[in-house]
Design a protein around this motif. Structure first.
Motif, PDB file in Angstrom:
ATOM      1  N   VAL A  24      40.182  64.503  41.943  1.00  0.00           N
ATOM      2  CA  VAL A  24      38.889  64.067  42.486  1.00  0.00           C
ATOM      3  C   VAL A  24      38.471  62.750  41.827  1.00  0.00           C
ATOM      4  N   GLU A  25      38.635  62.653  40.514  1.00  0.00           N
ATOM      5  CA  GLU A  25      38.260  61.421  39.809  1.00  0.00           C
ATOM      6  C   GLU A  25      39.115  60.241  40.261  1.00  0.00           C
ATOM      7  N   THR A  26      40.397  60.475  40.516  1.00  0.00           N
ATOM      8  CA  THR A  26      41.280  59.410  40.994  1.00  0.00           C
ATOM      9  C   THR A  26      40.868  58.950  42.389  1.00  0.00           C
ATOM     10  N   ILE A  27      40.504  59.899  43.247  1.00  0.00           N
ATOM     11  CA  ILE A  27      40.042  59.552  44.597  1.00  0.00           C
ATOM     12  C   ILE A  27      38.757  58.731  44.510  1.00  0.00           C
ATOM     13  N   GLU A  28      37.812  59.164  43.666  1.00  0.00           N
ATOM     14  CA  GLU A  28      36.553  58.424  43.499  1.00  0.00           C
ATOM     15  C   GLU A  28      36.822  57.004  43.005  1.00  0.00           C
ATOM     16  N   GLU A  29      37.709  56.879  42.038  1.00  0.00           N
ATOM     17  CA  GLU A  29      38.041  55.564  41.481  1.00  0.00           C
ATOM     18  C   GLU A  29      38.654  54.654  42.541  1.00  0.00           C
ATOM     19  N   ALA A  30      39.514  55.217  43.382  1.00  0.00           N
ATOM     20  CA  ALA A  30      40.164  54.425  44.426  1.00  0.00           C
ATOM     21  C   ALA A  30      39.166  53.981  45.494  1.00  0.00           C
ATOM     22  N   ARG A  31      38.107  54.750  45.684  1.00  0.00           N
ATOM     23  CA  ARG A  31      37.103  54.418  46.701  1.00  0.00           C
ATOM     24  C   ARG A  31      36.060  53.431  46.203  1.00  0.00           C
ATOM     25  N   GLN A  32      36.032  53.151  44.911  1.00  0.00           N
ATOM     26  CA  GLN A  32      35.074  52.193  44.367  1.00  0.00           C
ATOM     27  C   GLN A  32      35.392  50.807  44.913  1.00  0.00           C
ATOM     28  N   PRO A  33      34.363  50.067  45.313  1.00  0.00           N
ATOM     29  CA  PRO A  33      34.623  48.710  45.803  1.00  0.00           C
ATOM     30  C   PRO A  33      35.172  47.838  44.677  1.00  0.00           C
ATOM     31  N   VAL A  34      36.156  47.036  45.021  1.00  0.00           N
ATOM     32  CA  VAL A  34      36.775  46.137  44.052  1.00  0.00           C
ATOM     33  C   VAL A  34      35.946  44.859  43.988  1.00  0.00           C
ATOM     34  N   ALA A  35      35.796  44.317  42.795  1.00  0.00           N
ATOM     35  CA  ALA A  35      35.047  43.070  42.635  1.00  0.00           C
ATOM     36  C   ALA A  35      35.683  41.989  43.500  1.00  0.00           C
ATOM     37  N   LYS A  36      34.866  41.136  44.105  1.00  0.00           N
ATOM     38  CA  LYS A  36      35.354  40.138  45.039  1.00  0.00           C
ATOM     39  C   LYS A  36      36.375  39.200  44.394  1.00  0.00           C
ATOM     40  N   ALA A  37      36.150  38.808  43.158  1.00  0.00           N
ATOM     41  CA  ALA A  37      37.088  37.909  42.483  1.00  0.00           C
ATOM     42  C   ALA A  37      38.449  38.581  42.326  1.00  0.00           C
ATOM     43  N   ASP A  38      38.464  39.873  41.998  1.00  0.00           N
ATOM     44  CA  ASP A  38      39.727  40.581  41.830  1.00  0.00           C
ATOM     45  C   ASP A  38      40.419  40.789  43.165  1.00  0.00           C
ATOM     46  N   ASN A  39      39.637  41.029  44.207  1.00  0.00           N
ATOM     47  CA  ASN A  39      40.196  41.340  45.514  1.00  0.00           C
ATOM     48  C   ASN A  39      40.943  40.145  46.104  1.00  0.00           C
ATOM     49  N   ASN A  40      40.466  38.938  45.882  1.00  0.00           N
ATOM     50  CA  ASN A  40      41.059  37.757  46.502  1.00  0.00           C
ATOM     51  C   ASN A  40      41.887  36.927  45.535  1.00  0.00           C
ATOM     52  N   SER A  41      42.154  37.436  44.348  1.00  0.00           N
ATOM     53  CA  SER A  41      42.793  36.613  43.338  1.00  0.00           C
ATOM     54  C   SER A  41      44.209  36.205  43.713  1.00  0.00           C
ATOM     55  N   TYR A  42      44.977  37.079  44.324  1.00  0.00           N
ATOM     56  CA  TYR A  42      46.349  36.724  44.641  1.00  0.00           C
ATOM     57  C   TYR A  42      46.594  36.670  46.136  1.00  0.00           C
ATOM     58  N   ILE A  43      46.083  37.625  46.858  1.00  0.00           N
ATOM     59  CA  ILE A  43      46.378  37.747  48.277  1.00  0.00           C
ATOM     60  C   ILE A  43      45.748  36.614  49.074  1.00  0.00           C
ATOM     61  N   GLY A  44      44.682  36.012  48.555  1.00  0.00           N
ATOM     62  CA  GLY A  44      43.990  34.964  49.284  1.00  0.00           C
ATOM     63  C   GLY A  44      44.630  33.594  49.183  1.00  0.00           C
ATOM     64  N   ALA A  45      45.868  33.497  48.737  1.00  0.00           N
ATOM     65  CA  ALA A  45      46.535  32.211  48.597  1.00  0.00           C
ATOM     66  C   ALA A  45      46.669  31.555  49.973  1.00  0.00           C
ATOM     67  N   LYS A  46      46.451  30.259  50.032  1.00  0.00           N
ATOM     68  CA  LYS A  46      46.496  29.512  51.292  1.00  0.00           C
ATOM     69  C   LYS A  46      47.667  28.532  51.301  1.00  0.00           C
ATOM     70  N   THR A  47      48.051  28.139  52.502  1.00  0.00           N
ATOM     71  CA  THR A  47      49.073  27.115  52.662  1.00  0.00           C
ATOM     72  C   THR A  47      48.410  25.752  52.491  1.00  0.00           C
ATOM     73  N   ALA A  48      49.077  24.871  51.763  1.00  0.00           N
ATOM     74  CA  ALA A  48      48.520  23.545  51.509  1.00  0.00           C
ATOM     75  C   ALA A  48      48.381  22.774  52.820  1.00  0.00           C
ATOM     76  N   MET A  49      47.204  22.102  52.975  1.00  0.00           N
ATOM     77  CA  MET A  49      46.961  21.341  54.191  1.00  0.00           C
ATOM     78  C   MET A  49      46.981  19.840  53.918  1.00  0.00           C
ATOM     79  N   TYR A  50      46.836  19.445  52.655  1.00  0.00           N
ATOM     80  CA  TYR A  50      46.756  18.033  52.310  1.00  0.00           C
ATOM     81  C   TYR A  50      47.692  17.734  51.144  1.00  0.00           C
ATOM     82  N   GLY A  51      47.966  16.473  50.931  1.00  0.00           N
ATOM     83  CA  GLY A  51      48.769  16.059  49.780  1.00  0.00           C
ATOM     84  C   GLY A  51      50.255  16.274  50.003  1.00  0.00           C
TER      85      GLY A  51
END
Length: 144
Positions: A24-51
């Protein structure tokens, strides 16, 4: 029975009751919202558009980045385990009303709270043999 579901046996039910609290504690922990900075830290990588990076060839198809692949594997594994825990917890919860008797109900709730057999015996002023007998009777009632 759906594919991937575990058959409910006396042994499984006993194990699920013993593991109930941390599942139950593991399920509760998994359902907790992840901080926005942690959520987008790696997966939010973008393709370079300039340079200069914009002129380099782009990868086609899947990624060969081992870190990204490991993140995906962990996310899939965690989601699979959480679904399994939810199934086990739901099976135990569905069978709680089947338990009859004040002592049996008290022992069951203490087991679900993670109390040891010895601690339950001390709290209820019963021998450990009596607690084991009650636990086995609880499992028998829940299997009906």
């Amino acid at each position: 029975m759906k594919q991937g579901q575990i058959k409910v046996t006396k042994e499984n039910l006993l194990q699920w009751i013993e593991n109930y609290r941390w599942m139950v504690e593991t399920i509760e922990e998994a359902r907790q919202p992840v901080a926005k900075a942690d959520n987008n830290s790696y997966i939010g990588a973008k393709t370079a558009m300039y340079g200069i990076e914009a002129t380099l060839p782009k990868a086609s198809g899947g990624t060969s980045d081992p870190v990204y692949i490991e993140v995906q594997r962990r996310v899939y594994s965690m989601n699979h385990r959480i679904r399994e825990y939810e199934y086990k917890v739901a099976e135990v919860q569905k069978r709680i009303p089947l338990v009859q008797g004040d002592r049996e109900i008290e022992v069951l709730h203490r087991l679900l709270n993670g109390d040891s057999m010895r601690a339950i015996g001390r709290r209820m002023k019963l021998s450990s043999t009596t607690i084991f007998r009650l636990r086995n009777f609880i499992i028998k009632q829940m299997m009906k």
